[in-house]
Motif scaffolding. Structure first.
Motif, PDB file in Angstrom:
ATOM      1  N   ILE A  75      -2.668 105.606 -25.540  1.00  0.00           N
ATOM      2  CA  ILE A  75      -1.457 104.882 -25.900  1.00  0.00           C
ATOM      3  C   ILE A  75      -0.282 105.822 -25.684  1.00  0.00           C
ATOM      4  O   ILE A  75      -0.272 106.950 -26.182  1.00  0.00           O
ATOM      5  CB  ILE A  75      -1.497 104.399 -27.359  1.00  0.00           C
ATOM      6  CG1 ILE A  75      -2.562 103.306 -27.518  1.00  0.00           C
ATOM      7  CG2 ILE A  75      -0.129 103.874 -27.801  1.00  0.00           C
ATOM      8  CD1 ILE A  75      -2.794 102.870 -28.952  1.00  0.00           C
ATOM      9  N   GLN A  76       0.685 105.376 -24.909  1.00  0.00           N
ATOM     10  CA  GLN A  76       1.872 106.158 -24.601  1.00  0.00           C
ATOM     11  C   GLN A  76       3.083 105.474 -25.219  1.00  0.00           C
ATOM     12  O   GLN A  76       3.307 104.286 -25.039  1.00  0.00           O
ATOM     13  CB  GLN A  76       2.062 106.254 -23.090  1.00  0.00           C
ATOM     14  CG  GLN A  76       3.398 106.857 -22.663  1.00  0.00           C
ATOM     15  CD  GLN A  76       3.617 106.749 -21.173  1.00  0.00           C
ATOM     16  OE1 GLN A  76       2.664 106.755 -20.396  1.00  0.00           O
ATOM     17  NE2 GLN A  76       4.862 106.634 -20.768  1.00  0.00           N
ATOM     18  N   ILE A  77       3.873 106.244 -25.966  1.00  0.00           N
ATOM     19  CA  ILE A  77       5.100 105.714 -26.573  1.00  0.00           C
ATOM     20  C   ILE A  77       6.270 106.567 -26.090  1.00  0.00           C
ATOM     21  O   ILE A  77       6.338 107.762 -26.392  1.00  0.00           O
ATOM     22  CB  ILE A  77       5.029 105.736 -28.110  1.00  0.00           C
ATOM     23  CG1 ILE A  77       3.790 104.984 -28.615  1.00  0.00           C
ATOM     24  CG2 ILE A  77       6.300 105.118 -28.701  1.00  0.00           C
ATOM     25  CD1 ILE A  77       3.613 105.036 -30.125  1.00  0.00           C
ATOM     26  N   ASP A  78       7.183 105.969 -25.341  1.00  0.00           N
ATOM     27  CA  ASP A  78       8.404 106.653 -24.947  1.00  0.00           C
ATOM     28  C   ASP A  78       9.439 106.477 -26.049  1.00  0.00           C
ATOM     29  O   ASP A  78       9.660 105.361 -26.524  1.00  0.00           O
ATOM     30  CB  ASP A  78       8.958 106.079 -23.636  1.00  0.00           C
ATOM     31  CG  ASP A  78       8.071 106.409 -22.448  1.00  0.00           C
ATOM     32  OD1 ASP A  78       7.140 107.216 -22.607  1.00  0.00           O
ATOM     33  OD2 ASP A  78       8.319 105.861 -21.363  1.00  0.00           O
ATOM     34  N   MET A  79      10.078 107.574 -26.461  1.00  0.00           N
ATOM     35  CA  MET A  79      11.030 107.532 -27.565  1.00  0.00           C
ATOM     36  C   MET A  79      12.367 108.138 -27.154  1.00  0.00           C
ATOM     37  O   MET A  79      12.412 109.127 -26.414  1.00  0.00           O
ATOM     38  CB  MET A  79      10.499 108.303 -28.775  1.00  0.00           C
ATOM     39  CG  MET A  79       9.285 107.690 -29.442  1.00  0.00           C
ATOM     40  SD  MET A  79       8.824 108.632 -30.933  1.00  0.00           S
ATOM     41  CE  MET A  79       7.454 107.650 -31.548  1.00  0.00           C
ATOM     42  N   GLU A  80      13.444 107.540 -27.665  1.00  0.00           N
ATOM     43  CA  GLU A  80      14.782 108.097 -27.564  1.00  0.00           C
ATOM     44  C   GLU A  80      15.355 108.128 -28.977  1.00  0.00           C
ATOM     45  O   GLU A  80      15.533 107.089 -29.599  1.00  0.00           O
ATOM     46  CB  GLU A  80      15.654 107.246 -26.643  1.00  0.00           C
ATOM     47  CG  GLU A  80      15.136 107.184 -25.211  1.00  0.00           C
ATOM     48  CD  GLU A  80      15.915 106.225 -24.331  1.00  0.00           C
ATOM     49  OE1 GLU A  80      16.809 105.524 -24.870  1.00  0.00           O
ATOM     50  OE2 GLU A  80      15.634 106.170 -23.127  1.00  0.00           O
ATOM     51  N   VAL A  81      15.627 109.331 -29.496  1.00  0.00           N
ATOM     52  CA  VAL A  81      16.037 109.499 -30.883  1.00  0.00           C
ATOM     53  C   VAL A  81      17.436 110.110 -30.927  1.00  0.00           C
ATOM     54  O   VAL A  81      17.728 111.070 -30.209  1.00  0.00           O
ATOM     55  CB  VAL A  81      15.049 110.404 -31.647  1.00  0.00           C
ATOM     56  CG1 VAL A  81      15.439 110.521 -33.101  1.00  0.00           C
ATOM     57  CG2 VAL A  81      13.625 109.865 -31.517  1.00  0.00           C
ATOM     58  N   SER A  82      18.305 109.553 -31.792  1.00  0.00           N
ATOM     59  CA  SER A  82      19.683 110.029 -31.897  1.00  0.00           C
ATOM     60  C   SER A  82      20.070 110.225 -33.354  1.00  0.00           C
ATOM     61  O   SER A  82      19.690 109.433 -34.220  1.00  0.00           O
ATOM     62  CB  SER A  82      20.646 109.026 -31.256  1.00  0.00           C
ATOM     63  OG  SER A  82      20.353 108.828 -29.886  1.00  0.00           O
ATOM     64  N   ASN A  83      20.831 111.281 -33.597  1.00  0.00           N
ATOM     65  CA  ASN A  83      21.485 111.494 -34.884  1.00  0.00           C
ATOM     66  C   ASN A  83      22.923 110.998 -34.733  1.00  0.00           C
ATOM     67  O   ASN A  83      23.698 111.536 -33.940  1.00  0.00           O
ATOM     68  CB  ASN A  83      21.463 112.977 -35.252  1.00  0.00           C
ATOM     69  CG  ASN A  83      22.132 113.265 -36.583  1.00  0.00           C
ATOM     70  OD1 ASN A  83      22.564 112.352 -37.286  1.00  0.00           O
ATOM     71  ND2 ASN A  83      22.227 114.544 -36.934  1.00  0.00           N
ATOM     72  N   THR A  84      23.291 109.951 -35.473  1.00  0.00           N
ATOM     73  CA  THR A  84      24.613 109.351 -35.328  1.00  0.00           C
ATOM     74  C   THR A  84      25.650 109.999 -36.238  1.00  0.00           C
ATOM     75  O   THR A  84      26.818 109.602 -36.219  1.00  0.00           O
ATOM     76  CB  THR A  84      24.550 107.839 -35.633  1.00  0.00           C
ATOM     77  OG1 THR A  84      24.154 107.643 -36.991  1.00  0.00           O
ATOM     78  CG2 THR A  84      23.561 107.150 -34.715  1.00  0.00           C
ATOM     79  N   ASN A  90      20.920 113.987 -29.166  1.00  0.00           N
ATOM     80  CA  ASN A  90      19.895 113.039 -28.739  1.00  0.00           C
ATOM     81  C   ASN A  90      18.694 113.808 -28.203  1.00  0.00           C
ATOM     82  O   ASN A  90      18.852 114.848 -27.556  1.00  0.00           O
ATOM     83  CB  ASN A  90      20.434 112.118 -27.634  1.00  0.00           C
ATOM     84  CG  ASN A  90      21.763 111.493 -28.006  1.00  0.00           C
ATOM     85  OD1 ASN A  90      21.865 110.819 -29.005  1.00  0.00           O
ATOM     86  ND2 ASN A  90      22.778 111.731 -27.179  1.00  0.00           N
ATOM     87  N   LYS A  91      17.500 113.281 -28.465  1.00  0.00           N
ATOM     88  CA  LYS A  91      16.273 113.831 -27.898  1.00  0.00           C
ATOM     89  C   LYS A  91      15.415 112.674 -27.401  1.00  0.00           C
ATOM     90  O   LYS A  91      15.423 111.594 -27.995  1.00  0.00           O
ATOM     91  CB  LYS A  91      15.484 114.644 -28.936  1.00  0.00           C
ATOM     92  CG  LYS A  91      16.223 115.848 -29.502  1.00  0.00           C
ATOM     93  CD  LYS A  91      15.352 116.610 -30.489  1.00  0.00           C
ATOM     94  CE  LYS A  91      16.087 117.765 -31.130  1.00  0.00           C
ATOM     95  NZ  LYS A  91      15.212 118.537 -32.066  1.00  0.00           N
ATOM     96  N   SER A  92      14.673 112.910 -26.321  1.00  0.00           N
ATOM     97  CA  SER A  92      13.818 111.855 -25.788  1.00  0.00           C
ATOM     98  C   SER A  92      12.572 112.461 -25.168  1.00  0.00           C
ATOM     99  O   SER A  92      12.543 113.643 -24.813  1.00  0.00           O
ATOM    100  CB  SER A  92      14.564 111.017 -24.731  1.00  0.00           C
ATOM    101  OG  SER A  92      14.934 111.811 -23.624  1.00  0.00           O
ATOM    102  N   GLY A  93      11.541 111.634 -25.048  1.00  0.00           N
ATOM    103  CA  GLY A  93      10.298 112.097 -24.437  1.00  0.00           C
ATOM    104  C   GLY A  93       9.199 111.076 -24.601  1.00  0.00           C
ATOM    105  O   GLY A  93       9.414 109.971 -25.115  1.00  0.00           O
ATOM    106  N   SER A  94       8.002 111.441 -24.152  1.00  0.00           N
ATOM    107  CA  SER A  94       6.830 110.568 -24.212  1.00  0.00           C
ATOM    108  C   SER A  94       5.791 111.160 -25.146  1.00  0.00           C
ATOM    109  O   SER A  94       5.505 112.362 -25.092  1.00  0.00           O
ATOM    110  CB  SER A  94       6.224 110.383 -22.818  1.00  0.00           C
ATOM    111  OG  SER A  94       7.124 109.718 -21.967  1.00  0.00           O
ATOM    112  N   ILE A  95       5.232 110.300 -26.001  1.00  0.00           N
ATOM    113  CA  ILE A  95       4.233 110.718 -26.985  1.00  0.00           C
ATOM    114  C   ILE A  95       2.909 110.058 -26.622  1.00  0.00           C
ATOM    115  O   ILE A  95       2.869 108.862 -26.312  1.00  0.00           O
ATOM    116  CB  ILE A  95       4.647 110.297 -28.416  1.00  0.00           C
ATOM    117  CG1 ILE A  95       6.131 110.612 -28.660  1.00  0.00           C
ATOM    118  CG2 ILE A  95       3.766 110.999 -29.441  1.00  0.00           C
ATOM    119  CD1 ILE A  95       6.510 112.048 -28.455  1.00  0.00           C
TER     120      ILE A  95
END
Length: 220
Positions: free
Chosen positions: A123-132, A173-178
């Motif tokens: 299972i692959q989850i692509d994520m884009e996470v931001s601190n607003t 912002n940080k992003s990647g695949s889990i």
């Protein structure tokens, strides 16, 4: 433009990145002949709209469900994908998931030896996470625990997954695949994935500034 980080390769922690811009080939709308120009125009507009929607669905991703990609690490087949997932907000943090997919895998012997077992799927989850906010926040998205409707509870594989955890120093912002390795599930029976992430907290005193993340994604 969307990224499809399908799939693991034998470079240990390297991943093949496939990109697609969603720019399909132009096609001419065909309509039935009619003496009514308004009818022709309406039919043409409907055909153009349907074609645009189909192109957006089919062309945004280079790898389509059912297709396989062979790498040095083995053979990977895309079984299911969900890319219509609402943004999750908790405190000052936002989490976007451009895609969650389920892959059938036939790993090379070298990669099986490295992993330590032969998974039934990934299972692959692509994520884009931001601190607003301007505050410094701890948030551990890539340490999400997931469960499947088939009864597996899984932690992310930290060797292969991108690191998008820890300190978010202000508006970053940080992003990647889990990646999560399935061990027992029949992939055809995997229909939903529950995702759980600990609440964000302040770096200075570790006080929670949001709620725990807990939501479910249907892939079929």
């Amino acid at each position: 433009m969307k990224k499809n980080h399908l799939l693991l390769s034998l470079g240990l922690v390297s991943v093949i990145t496939l990109t697609a811009c969603g720019e399909g080939a132009d096609t001419d709308a065909s309509v039935n002949e009619s003496n009514d120009p308004q009818t022709e125009e309406t039919a043409s507009n409907e055909n153009n709209t349907n074609e645009e929607q189909e192109e957006e669905t089919d062309s945004d991703w280079e790898t389509q469900v059912g297709e396989s990609v062979e790498t040095e690490g083995g053979l990977f087949t895309l079984i299911a994908r969900q890319d219509q997932i609402e943004t999750v907000e908790t405190g000052p943090m936002t989490l976007d998931i451009p895609q969650l997919n389920v892959q059938d895998v036939k790993l090379s012997e070298d990669l099986i030896e490295f992993v330590g077992f032969e998974p039934t799927g990934i299972i692959q989850i692509d994520m884009e996470v931001s601190n607003t906010s301007d505050d410094d926040i701890n948030f551990y998205a890539s340490q999400a625990t997931i469960t499947t409707n088939t009864g597996e509870q899984l932690e992310s594989d930290m060797w292969f997954s991108d690191h998008i955890d820890g300190e978010f120093l202000g508006q970053v912002n940080k992003s990647g695949s889990i990646y999560y390795f399935l061990t027992d599930s029949d992939l055809e029976e995997v229909e939903s994935i529950r995702i759980m992430i600990s609440a964000p907290n302040t770096i200075e005193d570790w006080e929670d500034v949001g709620e725990e993340v807990d939501f479910e994604v249907n892939v079929k």
